[in-house]
Design a protein around this motif. Structure first.
Motif, PDB file in Angstrom:
ATOM      1  N   GLY A  83      -3.736   1.663  -6.645  1.00 45.08           N
ATOM      2  CA  GLY A  83      -3.323   3.139  -6.581  1.00 45.08           C
ATOM      3  C   GLY A  83      -3.455   3.666  -7.718  1.00 45.08           C
ATOM      4  O   GLY A  83      -4.071   3.350  -8.912  1.00 45.08           O
ATOM      5  N   ASP A 100       0.806  -1.253  -0.008  1.00 43.26           N
ATOM      6  CA  ASP A 100       0.028   0.229   0.043  1.00 43.26           C
ATOM      7  C   ASP A 100       0.961   1.366  -0.108  1.00 43.26           C
ATOM      8  O   ASP A 100       0.652   2.229  -0.734  1.00 43.26           O
ATOM      9  CB  ASP A 100      -0.878  -0.062   1.409  1.00 43.26           C
ATOM     10  CG  ASP A 100      -2.254  -0.665   0.815  1.00 43.26           C
ATOM     11  OD1 ASP A 100      -2.320  -1.127  -0.152  1.00 43.26           O
ATOM     12  OD2 ASP A 100      -3.159  -0.760   1.861  1.00 43.26           O
ATOM     13  N   LEU A 101       2.009   1.325   0.694  1.00 43.20           N
ATOM     14  CA  LEU A 101       2.880   2.434   0.787  1.00 43.20           C
ATOM     15  C   LEU A 101       3.356   2.611  -0.345  1.00 43.20           C
ATOM     16  O   LEU A 101       3.376   3.799  -0.981  1.00 43.20           O
ATOM     17  CB  LEU A 101       3.842   2.121   1.882  1.00 43.20           C
ATOM     18  CG  LEU A 101       5.063   3.313   1.878  1.00 43.20           C
ATOM     19  CD1 LEU A 101       4.406   4.253   3.070  1.00 43.20           C
ATOM     20  CD2 LEU A 101       6.416   2.522   2.281  1.00 43.20           C
ATOM     21  N   LYS A 126      -0.264   2.981  -3.230  1.00 42.61           N
ATOM     22  CA  LYS A 126      -1.352   3.911  -3.154  1.00 42.61           C
ATOM     23  C   LYS A 126      -0.718   5.178  -2.210  1.00 42.61           C
ATOM     24  O   LYS A 126      -1.421   6.198  -2.540  1.00 42.61           O
ATOM     25  CB  LYS A 126      -2.386   3.193  -2.129  1.00 42.61           C
ATOM     26  CG  LYS A 126      -2.921   2.046  -2.957  1.00 42.61           C
ATOM     27  CD  LYS A 126      -4.027   1.428  -2.126  1.00 42.61           C
ATOM     28  CE  LYS A 126      -4.409   0.317  -2.626  1.00 42.61           C
ATOM     29  NZ  LYS A 126      -5.384  -0.281  -1.731  1.00 42.61           N
ATOM     30  N   GLU A 127       0.007   4.986  -1.096  1.00 37.90           N
ATOM     31  CA  GLU A 127       0.487   6.265  -0.259  1.00 37.90           C
ATOM     32  C   GLU A 127       1.436   6.996  -0.743  1.00 37.90           C
ATOM     33  O   GLU A 127       1.031   8.444  -0.879  1.00 37.90           O
ATOM     34  CB  GLU A 127       0.824   5.720   0.970  1.00 37.90           C
ATOM     35  CG  GLU A 127      -0.580   5.167   1.637  1.00 37.90           C
ATOM     36  CD  GLU A 127      -0.011   4.171   3.011  1.00 37.90           C
ATOM     37  OE1 GLU A 127       0.981   4.849   3.805  1.00 37.90           O
ATOM     38  OE2 GLU A 127      -0.789   3.269   3.350  1.00 37.90           O
ATOM     39  N   ARG A 128       2.635   6.715  -1.292  1.00 40.76           N
ATOM     40  CA  ARG A 128       3.509   7.423  -1.757  1.00 40.76           C
ATOM     41  C   ARG A 128       4.058   7.091  -3.246  1.00 40.76           C
ATOM     42  O   ARG A 128       5.213   6.876  -3.447  1.00 40.76           O
ATOM     43  CB  ARG A 128       4.621   7.646  -0.729  1.00 40.76           C
ATOM     44  CG  ARG A 128       4.171   8.200   0.450  1.00 40.76           C
ATOM     45  CD  ARG A 128       5.545   8.705   1.161  1.00 40.76           C
ATOM     46  NE  ARG A 128       6.306   7.680   2.002  1.00 40.76           N
ATOM     47  CZ  ARG A 128       7.204   7.236   1.834  1.00 40.76           C
ATOM     48  NH1 ARG A 128       8.016   7.495   0.775  1.00 40.76           N
ATOM     49  NH2 ARG A 128       7.975   6.604   2.673  1.00 40.76           N
TER      50      ARG A 128
END
Ligand code: HEM
Length: 450
Positions: free
Chosen positions: A393, A59-60, A63-65
């Protein structure tokens, strides 16, 4: 083992042995522990790579960064002769602009408009397969033909029998045999001086394909200017302005995008559909359910797709066991700290749908074929954290909705008329070529269904 899974390599091998294994196939080059590890580090004399299965890390990165983990240039090296500056390979501002123009062509409403062309391709594929009744057929060749037909009909309103479409399809087969989607360079960063180059055949095939796609694009540009263009995906993309700059794609830019639609859109779907048909032959009870459902609900109407629930669960389960894009590679651009380890800029981060989908700590019976899991709370919970056949993402597959409709529709339509059975051969061995394919093809006996 049914469904087949490639044998893993021994835990410890030398770098040179690893590289040799890699040349053969990236799936069997990996150790078995990746199916239960949250993260694995690969050290080479030149650099490090990290395969991450931990859902929080995936996810990191995705999606997150995502901007901190651009696509790795090592993958593009292999594909750039064919794809140029296409959305699949670019990063940063160029990539964002390209997605702004492309995404509207694939939104929900457009998908509905694409349905009739897809339906015609499904009819044509069903007729071709039914004509082979009684034969033992290499099914990947059939599904490649069908998926290429879908993409030409939806993108350019031409069937695969069209002169240019047929030639692109033929050239592409030569190309795909000579170019794996992920090469060893993605994992094993080699110093710049090591010659890798593109094989002569790859370059020649890429040039030939691009010349044909340029011809199609130029023709479409003229038709748009004359107000005579059909309302298909190509016209939509070529006439969409970037909402921020007001510009459309130039003709040259469009050739790059058409190349990726053709590549990403037909290779992947062909792989998924071939494995789905193999699984149906291996699990005839499920095949009967799909056929029964097709007889009850299949109709030349977009709304019917949502009623094909068994076919959808079978297709999802196929994408879990045989994700056409088995691994994706990103590059760390700043120092990171992953699960207690320092990750230096330049490290390659490998995200592996292949391993995540069969992870022993994330799925119940991970190697088993069980479409019913998609209707259980437990199965859905696993899918929420460990299912990414289309990535996730902002860089998620543009064609995900398109591909789900195509896969479900074709599977259902083909099995309405024919039954597939296992041929008298050893089970197919999955290997990663451009997508996950069977080493010696997938051979099935085709019978007409009464
Ligand atoms: C079963 C079928 C398909 C599967 C499993 C699939 C899977 C994927 C995956 C995993 C990625 C991300 C790759 C990465 O980040 O390295 C991707 C990207 C992409 N796919 Fe698909 N795909 C499928 C069908 C399609 C279709 C039908 C189209 C178009 C008609 C398409 C167009 C694209 C494009 C343009 C990208 C690049 C997106 C970006 O980087 O921004 N795909 N696909």
């Amino acid at each position: 083992m049914i469904p087949p899974k490639p044998a893993a390599r021994p835990e410890r091998v030398s770098l040179w042995r690893y590289m040799r294994l890699f040349r053969q196939d990236i799936l069997s080059a990996q150790p078995a522990r990746l199916y239960s590890a949250w993260m694995a580090e690969f050290r080479t004399p030149f650099f490090r790579s990290y395969l991450v299965n931990d859902p929080a890390l995936v996810d990191l990165v995705l999606k997150e960064r995502p901007d901190d983990f651009p696509k790795s240039g090592r993958v593009s090296e292999g594909l750039s002769p064919l794809l140029g500056e296409s959305v699949f390979l670019t990063n940063g501002a160029t990539w964002k602009r390209q997605r702004r123009i492309i995404d509207p062509a694939f939104d929900g409403g457009r998908l509905r408009e694409t349905f009739p062309a897809m339906w015609d391709a499904a009819e044509a594929a069903a007729a071709r397969l039914a004509a082979r009744a009684g034969d033992t057929v290499e099914i990947e060749a059939e599904t490649s033909h069908a998926a290429a037909d879908v993409i030409f009909r939806t993108l350019f309103s031409i069937p695969i029998e069209d002169r240019i479409a047929t030639r692109v399809f033929r050239e592409f087969r030569a190309y795909q045999r000579s170019q794996p989607i992920l090469n060893a360079a993605a994992f094993l960063r080699l110093p710049r001086w090591v010659p890798r180059g593109h094989r002569g055949g790859t370059r020649r095939a890429a040039r030939a394909i691009r010349a044909l796609l340029a011809e199609l694009t130029a023709g479409r540009m003229q038709a748009i200017a004359a107000g005579e263009a059909p309302d298909d995906l190509a016209t939509k993309i070529m006439t969409t302005c970037d909402p921020e700059t007001g510009e459309t794609f130039t003709e040259a830019e469009m050739v790059d995008q058409v190349a990726i639609f053709f590549l990403a859109g037909h290779e992947t779907s062909a792989s998924a559909l071939a494995w789905a048909l193999y699984l149906m032959a291996a699990f005839p009870d499920w095949q009967d359910k799909v056929a029964e459902e097709a007889r009850a609900h299949l109709a030349p109407d977009f709304a019917c797709v949502s009623r094909l629930r068994v076919a959808r669960d079978v297709f999802r389960e196929t994408l879990r066991l045989y994700p056409p894009v088995p691994m994706m590679v990103r590059e760390a651009t700043r120092p990171e700290h992953f699960r207690g380890r320092d990750v230096a800029p330049g490290a390659q981060i490998v995200l592996s749908p292949w391993h995540q989908h069969r992870h022993t700590r994330l799925w119940d019976d991970p190697d088993g074929f069980d479409p019913a899991r998609w209707e259980t709370e437990e199965g859905r919970a696993s899918a929420r954290v460990a299912y990414m056949p289309f990535s996730a993402g902002s860089r998620v597959c543009t064609g995900a909705g398109f591909a789900m409709m195509e896969g479900v529709l074709l599977l259902s339509r083909l099995l309405r008329d024919v039954r597939v059975e296992l041929a008298d051969r050893p089970p197919p061995v999955p290997v990663a070529h451009l997508t996950v394919r069977a080493r010696d093809g997938i051979w099935l006996r085709v019978r007409r269904r009464d």
